[in-house]
Each structure stands twice: as C-alpha cells, then as structure tokens.
Design an enzyme around this catalytic site. Structure first.
Site, PDB file in Angstrom:
ATOM      1  N   ASP A   1       0.836  -1.204   0.000  1.00 60.10           N
ATOM      2  CA  ASP A   1       0.000   0.000   0.000  1.00 60.10           C
ATOM      3  C   ASP A   1       0.876   1.261   0.000  1.00 60.10           C
ATOM      4  O   ASP A   1       2.024   1.228   0.447  1.00 60.10           O
ATOM      5  CB  ASP A   1      -0.881   0.059   1.254  1.00 60.10           C
ATOM      6  CG  ASP A   1      -1.855  -1.101   1.319  1.00 60.10           C
ATOM      7  OD1 ASP A   1      -2.168  -1.677   0.274  1.00 60.10           O
ATOM      8  OD2 ASP A   1      -2.284  -1.416   2.452  1.00 60.10           O
TER       9      ASP A   1
HETATM   10  N1  URA Z   1      -1.235  -5.919   3.922  1.00 62.02           N
HETATM   11  C1  URA Z   1      -1.750  -4.681   3.872  1.00 62.02           C
HETATM   12  O1  URA Z   1      -2.794  -4.410   4.460  1.00 62.02           O
HETATM   13  N2  URA Z   1      -1.082  -3.743   3.199  1.00 62.02           N
HETATM   14  C2  URA Z   1       0.083  -3.976   2.566  1.00 62.02           C
HETATM   15  O2  URA Z   1       0.649  -3.068   1.969  1.00 62.02           O
HETATM   16  C3  URA Z   1       0.610  -5.269   2.624  1.00 62.02           C
HETATM   17  C4  URA Z   1      -0.067  -6.228   3.305  1.00 62.02           C
END
Ligand code: URA
Length: 252
Positions: free
Chosen positions: A105
C-alpha cells in the site's frame, strides 16, 4: 526510455548507425507494423515492435533483482493517475525496466522485490508457492490474547477466511501495541483488514521480510541488489513448499 530509431537498430547489433539510416531511408524499417522513413523518430523498443531489414530488434536485457526498503508515500504501480511518487523513482542507476513483485500500500513501508524477470516474479507471487511475508504492525489499543488467537486461526474478510497466520506480540500498550504477523497470502490490504477484523485499527505497517529475505539494516528508500544465493534461497523456499504440499496431499 525513447531513443532514436537508427541508434536502437545499431545498439541491437543489426548494423552500424549509418547502415541503419540507409535501411530507414529505403523503407526497410517498421515500428508497430508501420514503415518509418523519418530519420529522427524516437521509439521505446521495450514497448514498440521494431523490425529492421526483416529482423525483430530485441535486446536480451540483463536480469536485475533488487530488494528495496520502500518508504511510506510511494505507490507500487508503474504509473499513478493521482501523480503520486512511484517506487521505481528510488532505483537510481538502474537502467533496466524493473517491476515490483506484488504490491505494498501507499502507506506501507518495507521489503519490496523488484525485477525484470517476469518468470521469477510470477513464481514467487503465485499463491500455490505460499511464500511467507512478515509484517510488523502498530495497532491502536491492546489486543487481548483471544483477539490474537483469532488472528492466528484466521478471520473472515469479504466472506472468505484468511489462512492461519503466525502472530507475535512485541509490545502491548493502552494507546497502541506492536505485533509481528506472518502470512503467506497476498490479499489486498490483508494485514490492515485482519487487524480491523479483530477491532484494532492499523496505524503503521512495515513488511520486514519477504520469504527469507530480511530488510536487515537497509535504510528507508535504499535498495540492494539480490545475490544469487538470495535468489536461490527464495526460490527454494517456494519450491519446497510446493513439494511438501504434494507430499501432504498424498499422505491424506
Ligand atoms: N497488507 C496490507 O494491508 N497492506 C500492505 O501493503 C501489505 C499487506
């Protein structure tokens, strides 16, 4: 990166630059199926199909594998409609076009592999290989032992249970707590949603390891090239898992 057509043809070893200019002038060069006689045309050979004198102009690009410590505030897509910074802009000095293996993310930090080896990328990302990903997550409040057990057993996200996870409690505080969560799935926003499912909002998320590749002391925003032994270790982990799954199936 776009380059002049005659330069690309010469660089690919088809002929000299001057001879390439003659080929262009003689109408023997096409780009994406269209004959090009214009001399200065700029082309990206990785996207566009260049044929010179009936030869497909291709470069056998060196395979590049890097581990980046992604900072917060970067997207892992190759272009962003909102114009936010892209992780590949951190890879100074790498000429090859590399792609992130999986995604993190915008707000997530940590271990991100990038490569131009599509085969390896597909292999280690494929759910059947069950490559483990380890995250350190700071959540609001203090999850109870029961909540931790729920996380470990699997929680329901969008109607589907998550696979069992390994969870360690690093610190428990009234205001916030720090957990280490290891999962092998890669569902969108999985760790954030898992924490939310037990009633604890995620405030900070860092991926500390991808398979057996740890971030170690790699500073935020920096990358290191992966060694052959790094690659062997990560692909071995994946393979071993597949083999052991088959063995387990047979035993059932
Ligand atoms: N899980 C998440 O919620 N976000 C990420 O970026 C990676 C794993």
């Amino acid at each position: 990166m776009k380059e002049r057509l005659q330069k690309i043809i010469a660089r690919a070893g088809i002929c000299s630059r001057r001879a390439a200019e003659t080929l262009i002038r003689d109408g023997k060069v096409s780009v994406d199926g269209e004959v090009v006689t214009e001399m200065g045309m700029k082309v990206d050979h990785r996207i566009q199909k260049v044929i010179a004198d009936r030869i497909h102009v291709r470069f056998t690009e060196k395979k590049v594998y890097v581990l980046l410590n992604k900072p917060e505030g970067y997207v892992t897509t190759m272009n962003d409609p909102q114009g936010r910074p892209i992780v590949t802009s951190l890879l100074k000095g790498i000429k090859e076009r590399v792609y992130p293996v999986g995604r993190l993310d915008f707000e997530t930090k940590g271990a991100l592999i990038l490569t131009n080896d599509g085969e390896l990328a597909q292999r280690i990302q494929h759910p059947s290989f069950e490559v483990k990903k380890t995250y350190v997550v700071r959540v609001q409040g203090a999850p109870t032992n029961d909540a931790i057990q729920l996380l470990e057993a699997g929680v329901e996200l969008e109607g589907k249970m998550t696979a069992p996870a390994q969870v360690k409690v690093y610190r428990r505080g009234k205001k916030d707590s720090v957990l280490e969560i290891t999962i092998h799935e890669g569902r969108k926003h999985q760790v954030r949603k898992m924490c939310q499912a037990i009633g604890h909002h995620c405030v900070e998320l860092t991926r500390t390891a991808y398979g057996n590749l740890n971030l170690g002391s790699l500073p935020s925003g920096k990358f290191r090239y992966l060694s052959t032994s790094d690659l062997t270790r990560i692909t071995k982990t994946a393979k071993k898992m597949r083999v052991s799954k088959r063995v387990n199936k047979r035993r059932k």
